[in-house]
Design a protein around this motif. Structure first.
Motif, mmCIF file in Angstrom:
data_model
loop_
_atom_site.group_PDB
_atom_site.id
_atom_site.type_symbol
_atom_site.label_atom_id
_atom_site.label_comp_id
_atom_site.label_asym_id
_atom_site.label_seq_id
_atom_site.Cartn_x
_atom_site.Cartn_y
_atom_site.Cartn_z
ATOM 1 N N ALA A 65 0.805 -1.228 0.000
ATOM 2 C CA ALA A 65 0.000 0.000 0.000
ATOM 3 C C ALA A 65 0.835 1.274 0.000
ATOM 4 C CB ALA A 65 -0.963 0.007 1.185
ATOM 5 N N ALA A 66 2.064 1.211 0.483
ATOM 6 C CA ALA A 66 2.898 2.420 0.489
ATOM 7 C C ALA A 66 3.064 2.978 -0.920
ATOM 8 C CB ALA A 66 4.256 2.127 1.118
ATOM 9 N N CYS A 67 3.109 2.106 -1.908
ATOM 10 C CA CYS A 67 3.237 2.563 -3.295
ATOM 11 C C CYS A 67 1.919 2.482 -4.064
ATOM 12 C CB CYS A 67 4.292 1.743 -4.029
ATOM 13 S SG CYS A 67 5.964 2.006 -3.418
ATOM 14 N N HIS A 68 1.189 1.384 -3.892
ATOM 15 C CA HIS A 68 -0.019 1.147 -4.686
ATOM 16 C C HIS A 68 -1.285 1.674 -4.021
ATOM 17 C CE1 HIS A 68 1.974 -1.092 -7.833
ATOM 18 N NE2 HIS A 68 2.631 -1.765 -6.913
ATOM 19 N N GLY A 69 -1.162 2.252 -2.843
ATOM 20 C CA GLY A 69 -2.306 2.858 -2.173
ATOM 21 C C GLY A 69 -3.173 1.863 -1.442
ATOM 22 N N SER A 70 -3.877 2.345 -0.445
ATOM 23 C CA SER A 70 -4.826 1.523 0.277
ATOM 24 C C SER A 70 -5.883 1.040 -0.709
ATOM 25 C CB SER A 70 -5.463 2.355 1.389
ATOM 26 O OG SER A 70 -6.313 1.548 2.159
ATOM 27 N N ASN A 71 -6.206 -0.234 -0.647
ATOM 28 C CA ASN A 71 -7.174 -0.865 -1.557
ATOM 29 C C ASN A 71 -6.717 -0.829 -3.012
ATOM 30 O OD1 ASN A 71 -8.893 -1.469 0.625
ATOM 31 N ND2 ASN A 71 -9.778 0.569 0.509
ATOM 32 N N ALA A 72 -5.424 -0.682 -3.242
ATOM 33 C CA ALA A 72 -4.816 -0.771 -4.582
ATOM 34 C C ALA A 72 -5.284 0.301 -5.555
ATOM 35 C CB ALA A 72 -5.020 -2.167 -5.181
ATOM 36 N N ALA A 78 3.730 7.928 -6.596
ATOM 37 C CA ALA A 78 4.357 6.785 -5.927
ATOM 38 C C ALA A 78 4.210 5.482 -6.708
ATOM 39 C CB ALA A 78 3.785 6.618 -4.520
ATOM 40 N N GLY A 79 2.985 5.097 -7.052
ATOM 41 C CA GLY A 79 2.780 3.830 -7.748
ATOM 42 C C GLY A 79 1.404 3.748 -8.364
ATOM 43 N N PRO A 80 1.257 2.889 -9.381
ATOM 44 C CA PRO A 80 0.002 2.814 -10.133
ATOM 45 C C PRO A 80 -1.102 2.067 -9.402
ATOM 46 C CG PRO A 80 1.509 1.166 -10.937
ATOM 47 C CD PRO A 80 2.279 1.990 -9.927
ATOM 48 N N PRO A 81 -2.344 2.318 -9.808
ATOM 49 C CA PRO A 81 -3.458 1.553 -9.261
ATOM 50 C C PRO A 81 -3.469 0.152 -9.859
ATOM 51 C CG PRO A 81 -4.251 2.981 -10.989
ATOM 52 C CD PRO A 81 -2.786 3.294 -10.799
ATOM 53 N N VAL A 101 6.543 -9.380 -7.753
ATOM 54 C CA VAL A 101 6.924 -9.368 -6.342
ATOM 55 C C VAL A 101 8.278 -10.047 -6.158
ATOM 56 C CG1 VAL A 101 6.343 -10.261 -4.042
ATOM 57 C CG2 VAL A 101 4.571 -9.198 -5.470
ATOM 58 N N ALA A 102 8.486 -11.182 -6.808
ATOM 59 C CA ALA A 102 9.713 -11.954 -6.615
ATOM 60 C C ALA A 102 10.937 -11.319 -7.270
ATOM 61 C CB ALA A 102 9.526 -13.371 -7.162
ATOM 62 N N MET A 115 9.746 -1.213 -10.487
ATOM 63 C CA MET A 115 9.326 -1.729 -9.188
ATOM 64 C C MET A 115 10.388 -2.707 -8.706
ATOM 65 S SD MET A 115 5.990 -4.020 -8.261
ATOM 66 C CE MET A 115 6.210 -5.281 -7.004
ATOM 67 N N PRO A 116 10.915 -2.491 -7.504
ATOM 68 C CA PRO A 116 11.902 -3.451 -6.983
ATOM 69 C C PRO A 116 11.199 -4.711 -6.477
ATOM 70 C CG PRO A 116 11.484 -1.766 -5.345
ATOM 71 C CD PRO A 116 10.702 -1.372 -6.585
ATOM 72 N N PRO A 117 11.953 -5.803 -6.306
ATOM 73 C CA PRO A 117 11.352 -6.991 -5.682
ATOM 74 C C PRO A 117 10.880 -6.640 -4.272
ATOM 75 C CG PRO A 117 13.550 -7.467 -6.539
ATOM 76 C CD PRO A 117 13.352 -6.000 -6.655
ATOM 77 N N VAL A 118 9.880 -7.376 -3.804
ATOM 78 C CA VAL A 118 9.362 -7.175 -2.452
ATOM 79 C C VAL A 118 9.887 -8.321 -1.594
ATOM 80 C CG1 VAL A 118 7.306 -6.923 -1.024
ATOM 81 C CG2 VAL A 118 7.311 -6.042 -3.375
ATOM 82 N N GLU A 119 10.695 -7.995 -0.623
ATOM 83 C CA GLU A 119 11.307 -9.010 0.237
ATOM 84 C C GLU A 119 10.306 -9.531 1.263
ATOM 85 O OE1 GLU A 119 14.453 -10.106 -0.240
ATOM 86 O OE2 GLU A 119 14.618 -8.719 -1.930
ATOM 87 N N GLY A 120 10.462 -10.797 1.627
ATOM 88 C CA GLY A 120 9.716 -11.361 2.742
ATOM 89 C C GLY A 120 8.352 -11.925 2.417
#
Length: 143
Positions: A65-72, A78-81, A101-102, A115-120
């Motif tokens: 959500a930090a980039c794609h927003g709450s509820n996408a 910051a980031g696209p819907p 994501v990977a 978009m960078p990979p999302v860790e974890g």
């Protein structure tokens, strides 16, 4: 044939070719840049979220959500819907979300940068996030 008409025809063809190759690129309705930072990019209808999609919602709010927003809905600057026709299943299948994501993804529809990979996050985590996104998409006519 008269050389005069041949010359006029050749000039017309050259002019048409020059216009086609030298004109400015058409404005692409899909490739957009974010005008101002901080605002949601789309308005949506939220369906009831249950089951795995509810778990996906919590994962999304923590990891995406930090980039794609709450509820996408995207965040300008910051980031696209993800609740957008670009991400309908026939254009971006579930595996494209898994790979983004990977491994991260190069910017290609929007001008937010790569978009960078999302860790974890595991594949199972991302599958539940996909369930969440797809439920909201369906509720907003994106199938």
């Amino acid at each position: 044939m008269n050389r005069k008409y041949l010359l006029i025809g050749a000039c017309a063809v050259a002019t048409a070719a020059a216009y086609i190759f030298l004109r400015p690129a058409p404005v692409d309705d899909v490739a957009q840049s974010a005008p101002a930072e901080g605002n949601a990019m789309v308005a949506i209808q939220m369906p009831p979220i249950e089951g795995n999609a509810a778990i996906g919602q919590r994962i999304f709010e923590n990891a995406c959500a930090a980039c794609h927003g709450s509820n996408a809905v995207g965040i300008e600057g910051a980031g696209p819907p993800l609740i957008h026709v670009i991400y309908e299943p026939s254009h971006h299948a579930d595996e494209s979300f898994q790979r983004a994501v990977a491994m991260g993804v190069r910017s290609h529809h929007w001008k937010f940068g790569d978009m960078p990979p999302v860790e974890g996050l595991t594949r199972g985590d991302v599958a539940m996030v996909i369930d969440y996104i797809r439920e909201i998409q369906r509720a907003n006519g994106i199938n």
